[in-house]
Design a protein around this motif. Structure first.
Motif, PDB file in Angstrom:
ATOM      1  N   TYR A   1     -24.029 -22.333 -13.993  1.00 23.22           N
ATOM      2  CA  TYR A   1     -24.282 -20.913 -14.683  1.00 23.22           C
ATOM      3  C   TYR A   1     -23.178 -20.443 -15.459  1.00 23.22           C
ATOM      4  CZ  TYR A   1     -25.669 -15.943 -15.443  1.00 23.22           C
ATOM      5  OH  TYR A   1     -25.903 -14.904 -15.836  1.00 23.22           O
TER       6      TYR A   1
ATOM      7  N   THR B   1     -25.465 -24.301  -8.607  1.00 18.60           N
ATOM      8  CA  THR B   1     -26.229 -22.985  -9.356  1.00 18.60           C
ATOM      9  C   THR B   1     -24.896 -22.366  -9.982  1.00 18.60           C
ATOM     10  OG1 THR B   1     -28.099 -23.297  -7.955  1.00 18.60           O
ATOM     11  CG2 THR B   1     -27.764 -21.200  -9.435  1.00 18.60           C
ATOM     12  N   ILE B   2     -23.987 -21.733  -9.252  1.00 13.03           N
ATOM     13  CA  ILE B   2     -22.906 -20.824  -9.787  1.00 13.03           C
ATOM     14  C   ILE B   2     -22.128 -21.590 -10.744  1.00 13.03           C
ATOM     15  CG2 ILE B   2     -21.064 -19.467  -9.097  1.00 13.03           C
ATOM     16  CD1 ILE B   2     -22.365 -19.320  -6.536  1.00 13.03           C
TER      17      ILE B   2
END
Length: 648
Positions: free
Chosen positions: A589, A585-586
């Motif tokens: 993103y 996710t990081i």
């Protein structure tokens, strides 16, 4: 003469009057009774002779004929009651209720007879009953969980339709549409029954209702809320009655497409300017059934009594019978309305048998899109399953006129379900064939994957360099519109090959040869199995069953492992998944997806260059292989489920 059909009755009352023109009193009147099966062969129910010489002139007599089967004369098959009057032929009898002109001598000179009005009218329908099954409300619960698994059966005469099953509900939403043919001008009845599906045992009856079509106005959609008798709840339907002139039968000398004025009108009817008018009326097809040659001899005399059945989806028409002939000439023209341009026209030749149902002689199946208009062509007759040729050819001339816009829109709607379909049977031959078909598709995917993987492995440096450059350029410049554009490229490339004469498609003859080779192997196996016994038949399909079993186990295991990853079956692996998803996710993103894919590709292409001895792997599949499936969970569980002992 052929009577009307009385449905679901062992004591039918016809109450019909017919006048038959007889050539001589020496030949008896032959009467046969059949059980009518739409789309299938009619079942013979008995026959009898009425000797005309025993009748008195101008006197009405009540006659009872005992039905017999010539092969089993001791069987009692019931009786027929007739009222017969023998009168001399005088004056014009055109105003008679029905008139059948048949030459019962069946001499070769008079084999090809004109189809009678009685035969023609018995096949043509007067209109279409369009039924939309919308929903059910407050149906009766039939299962222990307080719900039902309802489905609906419709029957109108010989026509049937069965809806899909909606599981675990008392308020099912079907949203299904189908059409019935309306043969009676004054209407008819549609019988509806609702059933609860029960696996492994007989389905439960939930109620019935009936639609009286004579009470409904035509060319208008009626919303009907029908309460169920002998049950609970309501069925909601939409019913529309429309007039139809979609089908016709005529002689070869009278057909509409040969008339320039009629043809011009039909072309205008399906022109692009009328594309949005009556979207269900896609087109029209005209079939000229000319003749057949070299048919199979079905009778002991070395001859056959062939007739031809022409089917398009649920529309079914047939020719007259040409007696004692292996080269019959029918010279009939059939016209059908086309509701789906992807339908397949089926032409089947049968042998009429006086004392039993008709014998199959051959069949051809022609997709409408493969038809070349106006071409008279000889088609080789095939077996029932269309897997191989049988004896004889049939000469047909077919014309199809359709609107391309309507045909395209119809392609995006569900396929019309056939009212009558044979129940599927367990077949070793079909099992092996379908398994080989799936195996060929899987092998194609595997070979494609191996080819792509060879680019990563640098087996061919030139190919790997080209693939790496193309991958980098595409990923760096990728936009969403490139996906449909990429799918257009193989279509355009194959079209260019076809136009240039370098057709890469698998030829139909090649496919037929492949299937025939498989059939020969299967037949050989069957013959060997018959000689070697029942156990060898089981061994013959053992490999297939093991392969299917292993494939199902593989698919089920991966599905269960994904489920067990998220339901904390193994907490360590679930925590590992949480860490991986947070990191992913990081990364996604903060880093554009384009760079992530590019980095993954550079890593895959350069891995072999950086370490030539590295072992290729898939990290995701490696992770899932550590997650136990449900079977593995049960096998490693310390608590074993004890089998319940049966009481004494």
């Amino acid at each position: 003469f052929r009577s009307k059909t009385i449905h679901k009755n062992l004591n039918p009352v016809w109450d019909e009057r017919v006048i038959l023109l007889v050539e001589t009193l020496r030949e008896p009147l032959y009467v046969k009774v059949f059980d009518y099966d739409f789309g299938l062969q009619d079942d013979f129910m008995g026959s009898a002779y009425l000797h005309l010489e025993s009748l008195e002139h101008q006197r009405t007599l009540d006659v009872t004929l005992d039905l017999k089967d010539p092969q089993y004369p001791e069987h009692d098959l019931g009786s027929l009651e007739l009222t017969v009057t023998l009168s001399p032929k005088e004056g014009d009898i055109r105003d008679a209720t029905m008139l059948l002109r048949r030459n019962w001598k069946r001499s070769s000179k008079y084999q090809s007879m004109r189809l009678s009005d009685v035969h023609r009218k018995a096949q043509l329908w007067r209109g279409i009953v369009s039924v939309s099954l919308i929903e059910g409300r407050n149906l009766q619960p039939m299962d222990a969980n307080g719900f039902s698994d309802p489905y609906v059966k419709f029957r109108m005469g010989h026509q049937k339709y069965k809806s899909k099953t909606i599981p675990k509900t008392l308020n099912p939403q079907w949203r299904e549409q189908f059409d019935f043919h309306l043969y009676e001008e004054q209407g008819g009845y549609v019988d509806i029954t609702v059933w609860d599906r029960d696996a492994g045992k007989k389905d439960d009856f939930m109620g019935r209702c009936t639609i009286d079509l004579s009470l409904l106005s035509k060319e208008h959609t009626h919303k009907l809320d029908l309460p169920l008798e002998e049950g609970e709840g309501v069925l909601v339907l939409l019913v529309t009655l429309t007039a139809s002139a979609a089908v016709s039968i005529s002689d070869l000398s009278v057909n509409m497409l040969d008339d320039p004025h009629e043809r011009r009108q039909i072309m205008q009817r399906y022109s692009l300017w009328r594309s949005l008018h009556n979207l269900k009326d896609v087109g029209v097809v005209q079939v000229k059934v000319i003749r057949a040659e070299g048919l199979m001899a079905a009778d002991v005399t070395g001859k056959s009594d062939p007739f031809c059945v022409v089917e398009l989806s649920n529309d079914r028409l047939q020719t007259h019978t040409v007696y004692k002939n292996l080269n019959p000439e029918w010279n009939k023209v059939f016209t059908f309305n086309v509701k789906d341009i992807h339908s397949v026209l089926e032409v089947t030749v049968y042998d009429e048998d006086r004392d039993r149902s008709a014998d199959f002689l051959g069949k051809v199946a022609i997709p409408l899109l493969n038809i070349q208009n106006g071409e008279r062509k000889a088609y080789v007759l095939k077996s029932k399953e269309l897997t191989g040729p049988t004896k004889g050819v049939i000469f047909l001339e077919i014309d199809v006129i359709f609107n391309a816009v309507k045909a395209g829109l119809r392609t995006l709607t569900p396929v019309e379900q056939k009212y009558i379909e044979e129940e599927p049977k367990v077949s070793k031959q079909m099992l092996l064939r379908n398994f080989n078909r799936v195996r060929r598709c899987i092998m194609f995917l595997i070979n494609t994957g191996c080819y792509i993987n060879s680019c990563f492995e640098w087996e061919s440096p030139q190919r790997s360099i080209c693939a790496f450059v193309i991958f980098t350029i595409v990923v760096w410049n990728f936009e969403l519109y490139m996906i449909p554009l990429a799918l257009l490229l193989p279509l355009a490339w194959n079209y260019i090959l076809i136009v240039s004469g370098k057709d890469t498609r698998q030829d139909v003859v090649t496919v037929e040869d492949l299937l025939e080779d498989e059939d020969e192997d299967f037949d050989k196996d069957d013959k060997d199995s018959e000689r070697k016994g029942f156990m060898n038949k089981l061994y013959a399909i053992q490999d297939v069953c093991i392969s299917v079993q292993n494939a199902l186990d593989e698919v089920a295991s991966y599905g269960e492992r994904i489920k067990n990853t998220f339901n904390w079956t193994v907490p360590f692996l679930s925590w590992l998944t949480i860490v991986a998803l947070i990191v992913a996710t990081i990364i996604i993103y903060f880093i554009p997806l384009r760079f992530i894919v590019l980095a993954w590709g550079v890593n895959k292409f350069t891995k072999k260059l950086r370490d030539p001895y590295t072992i290729d792997n898939n990290e995701l599949l490696d992770f899932l292989s550590r997650v136990p499936s449900d079977v593995q969970v049960v096998d490693t569980s310390p608590k074993k489920k004890k089998k319940k002992k049966k009481g004494n």
